[in-house]
Scaffold this motif. Structure first.
Motif, PDB file in Angstrom:
ATOM      1  N   SER A  62     -46.866 -59.143 112.970  1.00  0.00           N
ATOM      2  CA  SER A  62     -47.741 -57.990 113.170  1.00  0.00           C
ATOM      3  C   SER A  62     -47.613 -57.423 114.576  1.00  0.00           C
ATOM      4  O   SER A  62     -47.315 -58.139 115.533  1.00  0.00           O
ATOM      5  CB  SER A  62     -49.210 -58.379 112.920  1.00  0.00           C
ATOM      6  OG  SER A  62     -49.432 -58.709 111.570  1.00  0.00           O
ATOM      7  N   LEU A  63     -47.867 -56.115 114.675  1.00  0.00           N
ATOM      8  CA  LEU A  63     -48.015 -55.448 115.959  1.00  0.00           C
ATOM      9  C   LEU A  63     -49.507 -55.365 116.262  1.00  0.00           C
ATOM     10  O   LEU A  63     -50.272 -54.863 115.439  1.00  0.00           O
ATOM     11  CB  LEU A  63     -47.412 -54.039 115.904  1.00  0.00           C
ATOM     12  CG  LEU A  63     -45.960 -53.940 115.428  1.00  0.00           C
ATOM     13  CD1 LEU A  63     -45.564 -52.479 115.257  1.00  0.00           C
ATOM     14  CD2 LEU A  63     -45.029 -54.639 116.403  1.00  0.00           C
ATOM     15  N   VAL A  82     -49.414 -54.860 110.088  1.00  0.00           N
ATOM     16  CA  VAL A  82     -48.673 -55.957 109.445  1.00  0.00           C
ATOM     17  C   VAL A  82     -47.362 -55.406 108.890  1.00  0.00           C
ATOM     18  O   VAL A  82     -47.365 -54.494 108.057  1.00  0.00           O
ATOM     19  CB  VAL A  82     -49.493 -56.592 108.309  1.00  0.00           C
ATOM     20  CG1 VAL A  82     -48.701 -57.730 107.666  1.00  0.00           C
ATOM     21  CG2 VAL A  82     -50.834 -57.097 108.820  1.00  0.00           C
ATOM     22  N   ARG A  83     -46.257 -55.951 109.350  1.00  0.00           N
ATOM     23  CA  ARG A  83     -44.951 -55.513 108.881  1.00  0.00           C
ATOM     24  C   ARG A  83     -44.532 -56.306 107.645  1.00  0.00           C
ATOM     25  O   ARG A  83     -45.031 -57.402 107.395  1.00  0.00           O
ATOM     26  CB  ARG A  83     -43.921 -55.673 109.991  1.00  0.00           C
ATOM     27  CG  ARG A  83     -44.354 -55.038 111.307  1.00  0.00           C
ATOM     28  CD  ARG A  83     -43.252 -54.933 112.307  1.00  0.00           C
ATOM     29  NE  ARG A  83     -42.327 -53.865 111.942  1.00  0.00           N
ATOM     30  CZ  ARG A  83     -41.325 -53.451 112.729  1.00  0.00           C
ATOM     31  NH1 ARG A  83     -41.133 -54.035 113.905  1.00  0.00           N
ATOM     32  NH2 ARG A  83     -40.518 -52.485 112.350  1.00  0.00           N
ATOM     33  N   THR A  84     -43.632 -55.749 106.883  1.00  0.00           N
ATOM     34  CA  THR A  84     -43.112 -56.456 105.718  1.00  0.00           C
ATOM     35  C   THR A  84     -42.284 -57.649 106.172  1.00  0.00           C
ATOM     36  O   THR A  84     -41.795 -57.707 107.299  1.00  0.00           O
ATOM     37  CB  THR A  84     -42.248 -55.517 104.864  1.00  0.00           C
ATOM     38  OG1 THR A  84     -41.279 -54.875 105.696  1.00  0.00           O
ATOM     39  CG2 THR A  84     -43.106 -54.468 104.176  1.00  0.00           C
ATOM     40  N   VAL A 118     -42.433 -49.717 106.716  1.00  0.00           N
ATOM     41  CA  VAL A 118     -43.765 -49.757 106.117  1.00  0.00           C
ATOM     42  C   VAL A 118     -44.612 -50.796 106.846  1.00  0.00           C
ATOM     43  O   VAL A 118     -44.112 -51.862 107.216  1.00  0.00           O
ATOM     44  CB  VAL A 118     -43.672 -50.118 104.615  1.00  0.00           C
ATOM     45  CG1 VAL A 118     -45.030 -50.465 104.046  1.00  0.00           C
ATOM     46  CG2 VAL A 118     -43.045 -48.971 103.838  1.00  0.00           C
ATOM     47  N   VAL A 119     -45.900 -50.489 107.040  1.00  0.00           N
ATOM     48  CA  VAL A 119     -46.841 -51.474 107.566  1.00  0.00           C
ATOM     49  C   VAL A 119     -48.164 -51.332 106.832  1.00  0.00           C
ATOM     50  O   VAL A 119     -48.414 -50.331 106.149  1.00  0.00           O
ATOM     51  CB  VAL A 119     -47.111 -51.313 109.088  1.00  0.00           C
ATOM     52  CG1 VAL A 119     -45.881 -51.608 109.907  1.00  0.00           C
ATOM     53  CG2 VAL A 119     -47.687 -49.940 109.393  1.00  0.00           C
ATOM     54  N   LEU A 179     -47.979 -45.909 106.760  1.00  0.00           N
ATOM     55  CA  LEU A 179     -49.007 -46.845 107.213  1.00  0.00           C
ATOM     56  C   LEU A 179     -50.083 -46.938 106.135  1.00  0.00           C
ATOM     57  O   LEU A 179     -50.858 -45.994 105.938  1.00  0.00           O
ATOM     58  CB  LEU A 179     -49.620 -46.384 108.544  1.00  0.00           C
ATOM     59  CG  LEU A 179     -48.652 -46.275 109.727  1.00  0.00           C
ATOM     60  CD1 LEU A 179     -48.095 -44.854 109.835  1.00  0.00           C
ATOM     61  CD2 LEU A 179     -49.355 -46.640 111.030  1.00  0.00           C
ATOM     62  N   PHE A 180     -50.093 -48.060 105.426  1.00  0.00           N
ATOM     63  CA  PHE A 180     -51.046 -48.269 104.345  1.00  0.00           C
ATOM     64  C   PHE A 180     -52.263 -49.030 104.853  1.00  0.00           C
ATOM     65  O   PHE A 180     -52.194 -49.772 105.837  1.00  0.00           O
ATOM     66  CB  PHE A 180     -50.392 -49.051 103.205  1.00  0.00           C
ATOM     67  CG  PHE A 180     -49.295 -48.303 102.506  1.00  0.00           C
ATOM     68  CD1 PHE A 180     -49.585 -47.412 101.487  1.00  0.00           C
ATOM     69  CD2 PHE A 180     -47.964 -48.491 102.870  1.00  0.00           C
ATOM     70  CE1 PHE A 180     -48.581 -46.711 100.841  1.00  0.00           C
ATOM     71  CE2 PHE A 180     -46.952 -47.799 102.233  1.00  0.00           C
ATOM     72  CZ  PHE A 180     -47.258 -46.905 101.218  1.00  0.00           C
TER      73      PHE A 180
END
Length: 249
Positions: A62-63, A82-84, A118-119, A179-180
């Motif tokens: 995560s960033l 949160v990154r994939t 995607v994050v 960004l979901f």
């Protein structure tokens, strides 16, 4: 909405807060302590622990974005992207599991886009002393109609706007396009009122209250960013890009 009287947003924001990319272990621990105070001690979403740091398995990829109060220099708010999973891009993000049957895939299908970009936005938290609605015990960050002000007494919700712009800057640096998030309908409504583009694309689910799957398309959000926010965003972008560059140097 009565936001045009806020004056120079960049200068006014800097009087109270700064937004940073949490790239050091020390700063990440400060973020985790804010999350523990809000998610564990105050709201009871997660169990308390002796370290007083709230973390989970997604933090490794995560960033983290931190909000610092200028008055005393401490971190008072945060959000993460949160990154994939780089080893399994098809593995679902948390929201995809929570609302798998409620997503309207005619609007956007998270499984069919380039998942390297995607994050999921999550773990948005602000210490209770810095939330306008301190009596709102069901939300880690609340915005009320009063926070947008009146014609005679204009106000500006610096904290949510600062965190939102900070995560957009982090997304730009890392080439993130979608960004979901699972968001409270009220929060989505107020962020939309502030000029941000947030698209709901599914049915509400029960997850610490009613939450609706939502998506921000970064390029669209930047193309429609209100003009008076652009100088603040540019300043945040410069600082956050510098922080990430120092991390990789």
């Amino acid at each position: 909405m009565f936001l045009l009287e806020v004056g120079n947003l960049k200068e006014n924001f800097a009087k109270y807060f700064s937004v940073e990319a949490a790239v050091t272990d020390e700063l990440k621990r400060e973020v985790y302590r804010v999350r523990h105070a809000v998610y564990c001690q105050e709201l009871g979403y997660e169990r308390t622990n002796p370290n007083e740091e709230e973390t989970d398995r997604y933090d490794e990829r995560s960033l983290q974005i931190a909000l610092r109060a200028q008055a005393h220099g401490r971190i008072v708010g945060c959000v993460r992207l949160v990154r994939t999973d780089p080893d399994d891009l098809a593995a679902p993000l948390p929201f995809e599991t929570l609302c798998a049957d409620g997503i309207d895939r005619t609007i956007v299908d998270p499984a069919l886009i380039d998942r390297r970009h995607v994050v999921e936005i999550s773990r948005l938290a602000v210490l209770s002393d810095y939330r306008k609605r301190k009596g709102d015990s069901n939300s880690p960050m609340a915005i009320s109609d009063e926070d947008l002000g009146t014609r005679d007494q204009p106000r500006f919700p610096y904290i949510p706007v600062g965190l939102y712009l900070g995560l957009l800057a982090a997304a730009e640096f890392h080439g993130i396009e979608h960004l979901f998030t699972l968001t409270e309908p009220r929060l989505a409504r107020h962020l939309t009122a502030l000029g941000f583009r947030i698209h709901l694309f599914g049915q509400a689910v029960e997850h610490r209250g009613k939450r609706v799957p939502s998506v921000v398309f970064r390029r669209e959000a930047m193309a429609h960013l209100p003009g008076f926010m652009q100088p603040l965003y540019d300043q945040m972008k410069d600082e956050i890009f510098r922080q990430y560059a120092c991390e990789t140097a």
